[in-house]
Design an enzyme around this catalytic site. Structure first.
Site, PDB file in Angstrom:
ATOM      1  N   LYS A 145       0.758  -1.201  -0.050  1.00 43.50           N
ATOM      2  CA  LYS A 145      -0.007   0.016   0.135  1.00 43.50           C
ATOM      3  C   LYS A 145       0.735   1.225  -0.028  1.00 43.50           C
ATOM      4  O   LYS A 145      -0.002   2.286  -0.953  1.00 43.50           O
ATOM      5  CB  LYS A 145      -0.998   0.103   1.237  1.00 43.50           C
ATOM      6  CG  LYS A 145      -2.175  -1.022   1.093  1.00 43.50           C
ATOM      7  CD  LYS A 145      -3.301  -0.970   2.443  1.00 43.50           C
ATOM      8  CE  LYS A 145      -4.081  -1.554   1.895  1.00 43.50           C
ATOM      9  NZ  LYS A 145      -5.143  -1.102   3.709  1.00 43.50           N
TER      10      LYS A 145
ATOM     11  N   ASP B  55      -9.510   3.241   1.701  1.00 43.05           N
ATOM     12  CA  ASP B  55     -10.254   1.815   3.669  1.00 43.05           C
ATOM     13  C   ASP B  55     -10.702   3.139   4.611  1.00 43.05           C
ATOM     14  O   ASP B  55     -11.546   3.496   5.258  1.00 43.05           O
ATOM     15  CB  ASP B  55      -9.127   2.113   3.879  1.00 43.05           C
ATOM     16  CG  ASP B  55      -8.122   0.349   3.450  1.00 43.05           C
ATOM     17  OD1 ASP B  55      -8.993  -0.339   3.423  1.00 43.05           O
ATOM     18  OD2 ASP B  55      -6.458   0.816   3.224  1.00 43.05           O
TER      19      ASP B  55
HETATM   20  P1  NAP Z   1      -0.304  -1.950  10.353  1.00 39.98           P
HETATM   21  O1  NAP Z   1       0.162  -0.749   9.431  1.00 39.98           O
HETATM   22  O2  NAP Z   1       1.106  -3.336  11.169  1.00 39.98           O
HETATM   23  O3  NAP Z   1      -0.392  -1.748  11.765  1.00 39.98           O
HETATM   24  C1  NAP Z   1      -0.640  -2.239  13.044  1.00 39.98           C
HETATM   25  C2  NAP Z   1      -1.296  -1.132  13.738  1.00 39.98           C
HETATM   26  O4  NAP Z   1      -1.138  -2.297  15.178  1.00 39.98           O
HETATM   27  C3  NAP Z   1      -0.177  -0.228  14.823  1.00 39.98           C
HETATM   28  O5  NAP Z   1      -0.652   0.558  15.471  1.00 39.98           O
HETATM   29  C4  NAP Z   1       0.910  -1.056  16.313  1.00 39.98           C
HETATM   30  O6  NAP Z   1       1.371  -0.274  17.167  1.00 39.98           O
HETATM   31  C5  NAP Z   1      -0.068  -2.039  15.886  1.00 39.98           C
HETATM   32  N1  NAP Z   1      -0.307  -3.168  17.038  1.00 39.98           N
HETATM   33  C6  NAP Z   1      -0.116  -4.698  16.779  1.00 39.98           C
HETATM   34  N2  NAP Z   1       0.289  -5.214  17.856  1.00 39.98           N
HETATM   35  C7  NAP Z   1       0.198  -4.890  18.720  1.00 39.98           C
HETATM   36  C8  NAP Z   1      -0.136  -5.148  20.089  1.00 39.98           C
HETATM   37  N3  NAP Z   1       0.137  -6.524  20.414  1.00 39.98           N
HETATM   38  N4  NAP Z   1      -0.430  -3.868  21.249  1.00 39.98           N
HETATM   39  C9  NAP Z   1      -0.638  -2.767  20.886  1.00 39.98           C
HETATM   40  N5  NAP Z   1      -0.417  -2.302  19.498  1.00 39.98           N
HETATM   41  C10 NAP Z   1      -0.534  -3.175  19.132  1.00 39.98           C
HETATM   42  O7  NAP Z   1      -1.433  -2.727   9.823  1.00 39.98           O
HETATM   43  P2  NAP Z   1      -2.857  -2.314   8.883  1.00 39.98           P
HETATM   44  O8  NAP Z   1      -2.657  -2.140   7.901  1.00 39.98           O
HETATM   45  O9  NAP Z   1      -3.183  -0.638   9.996  1.00 39.98           O
HETATM   46  O10 NAP Z   1      -3.518  -3.212   9.602  1.00 39.98           O
HETATM   47  C11 NAP Z   1      -3.962  -3.094  11.389  1.00 39.98           C
HETATM   48  C12 NAP Z   1      -5.089  -3.631  11.627  1.00 39.98           C
HETATM   49  O11 NAP Z   1      -6.887  -3.526  10.754  1.00 39.98           O
HETATM   50  C13 NAP Z   1      -4.635  -5.250  10.727  1.00 39.98           C
HETATM   51  O12 NAP Z   1      -5.788  -6.325  12.320  1.00 39.98           O
HETATM   52  C14 NAP Z   1      -5.696  -5.260   9.860  1.00 39.98           C
HETATM   53  O13 NAP Z   1      -6.199  -6.481   8.678  1.00 39.98           O
HETATM   54  C15 NAP Z   1      -6.954  -4.841  10.146  1.00 39.98           C
HETATM   55  N6  NAP Z   1      -7.482  -3.670   8.188  1.00 39.98           N
HETATM   56  C16 NAP Z   1      -8.407  -3.951   8.196  1.00 39.98           C
HETATM   57  C17 NAP Z   1      -9.517  -3.316   6.587  1.00 39.98           C
HETATM   58  C18 NAP Z   1     -10.606  -3.911   6.681  1.00 39.98           C
HETATM   59  O14 NAP Z   1     -11.175  -3.390   5.466  1.00 39.98           O
HETATM   60  N7  NAP Z   1     -11.488  -4.441   8.155  1.00 39.98           N
HETATM   61  C19 NAP Z   1      -8.442  -2.662   6.375  1.00 39.98           C
HETATM   62  C20 NAP Z   1      -6.684  -2.170   7.153  1.00 39.98           C
HETATM   63  C21 NAP Z   1      -6.854  -3.043   7.693  1.00 39.98           C
HETATM   64  P3  NAP Z   1       2.263  -0.203  16.889  1.00 39.98           P
HETATM   65  O15 NAP Z   1       2.700   1.023  16.611  1.00 39.98           O
HETATM   66  O16 NAP Z   1       2.757   0.667  18.086  1.00 39.98           O
HETATM   67  O17 NAP Z   1       3.440  -0.957  16.080  1.00 39.98           O
END
Ligand code: NAP
Length: 264
Positions: free
Chosen positions: A65, A99
């Site tokens: 992305k 998104d």
């Molecule tokens: P990302 O860019 O890797 O970001 C991950 C986020 O989760 C960061 O803020 C990270 O915090 C936090 N995190 C990870 N492990 C953690 C823990 N153990 N405790 C607290 N915070 C934690 O991922 P993303 O693309 O934003 O995706 C995040 C979630 O949204 C995923 O589950 C994904 O499947 C979902 N999502 C859903 C949609 C939808 O259409 N429904 C669209 C996009 C994403 P740090 O910064 O501290 O590492």
């Protein structure tokens, strides 16, 4: 026949093909939606190839992305979010981020007013999209993230936003109207990034996690009488928004929702 698709790695278990193809079938559009899994090194070649072959549009998912941004002409929202999840190959390839609309349209579908105070937990890709989406609607956004410096960086970019860690969520959610979990917490284990003590009946809670659909956060939120919105709604509306962008037609939302939920 028109070709649309999803580019990411891995994309094997994506629910986007059945969701989009159900829409084509419903509206009698002669199109297919296929998945592509290039290596990171061949992303640019893959996009050039898609363009040359007449692919009409691509969704983009992890890990591309952000990488796609310099390879297309991004619209202002995608540029601010710093990520592209939808490419339009009509003319020069343009990049968009649906998104953000996934977040706002998921709330709107549940008759939740986009106003007041919203807490976004997470500052990764989904958190950035949620924070800009809500701020653009006039919501006062509070960003809470495990790595506070990341929340601070995002809060500097998002209008009227503030940055926090995860330990003050009780105070942060006091009086708040909206909550978005944009972390991956809840996917791997039955865990939640928000203590139940911080939740209350006046909140509308959107969990971006869609596997599982019923996360611990949503169970806890339902227990206290909050409005709950699962991650499939965000997934649905990012797809609806992409479909409408590409085809210039109203998406058959209920048909896409059924196909999506049957595939999860
Ligand atoms: P990302 O860019 O890797 O970001 C991950 C986020 O989760 C960061 O803020 C990270 O915090 C936090 N995190 C990870 N492990 C953690 C823990 N153990 N405790 C607290 N915070 C934690 O991922 P993303 O693309 O934003 O995706 C995040 C979630 O949204 C995923 O589950 C994904 O499947 C979902 N999502 C859903 C949609 C939808 O259409 N429904 C669209 C996009 C994403 P740090 O910064 O501290 O590492």
């Amino acid at each position: 026949m028109q070709v649309y698709g999803l580019i990411g790695n891995p994309v094997g278990h994506s629910v986007s093909p059945p969701m989009h193809e159900a829409a084509y079938e419903e509206l009698g559009i002669d199109a297919r939606y296929v998945t592509f899994e290039p290596s990171p090194e061949s992303l640019g070649v893959a996009l050039d190839g898609a363009s040359a072959l007449g692919v009409r549009g691509l969704n983009v998912t992890i890990p591309f992305k952000e990488d796609v941004l310099p390879l297309v002409d991004p619209d202002p929202l995608a540029e601010r979010i710093g990520a592209v999840n939808t490419i339009d190959f009509e003319g020069e390839p343009t990049g968009h981020n649906t998104d953000a609309a996934g977040v706002t349209r998921a709330f709107e579908h549940h008759d939740v007013s986009l106003s007041g105070t919203g807490v976004v937990v997470g500052a990764g890709g989904a958190g950035r999209a949620a924070a800009f989406a809500l701020a653009d609607e006039g919501v006062d956004v509070r960003i809470a993230n495990r790595t506070v410096s990341r929340a601070e960086g995002l809060a500097e970019e998002v209008p009227n936003a503030s940055a926090h860690g995860l330990d003050g969520l009780d105070a942060l959610l006091d009086g708040a109207d909206l909550l978005v979990n944009a972390t991956s917490v809840g996917m791997e284990a039955d865990e939640t990034p928000v203590p139940q003590s911080a939740l209350h009946a006046d909140l509308a809670v959107l969990d971006a996690v869609y596997k599982p659909l019923e996360t611990r956060l949503l169970r806890d939120a339902a227990d206290v009488g909050a409005t709950t919105i699962d991650g499939a709604w965000m997934l649905l509306y990012q797809g609806v928004e992409a479909f409408e962008h590409w085809t210039d037609r109203d998406a058959p939302v209920a048909v896409m929702n059924n196909a999506l939920r049957a595939s999860l």
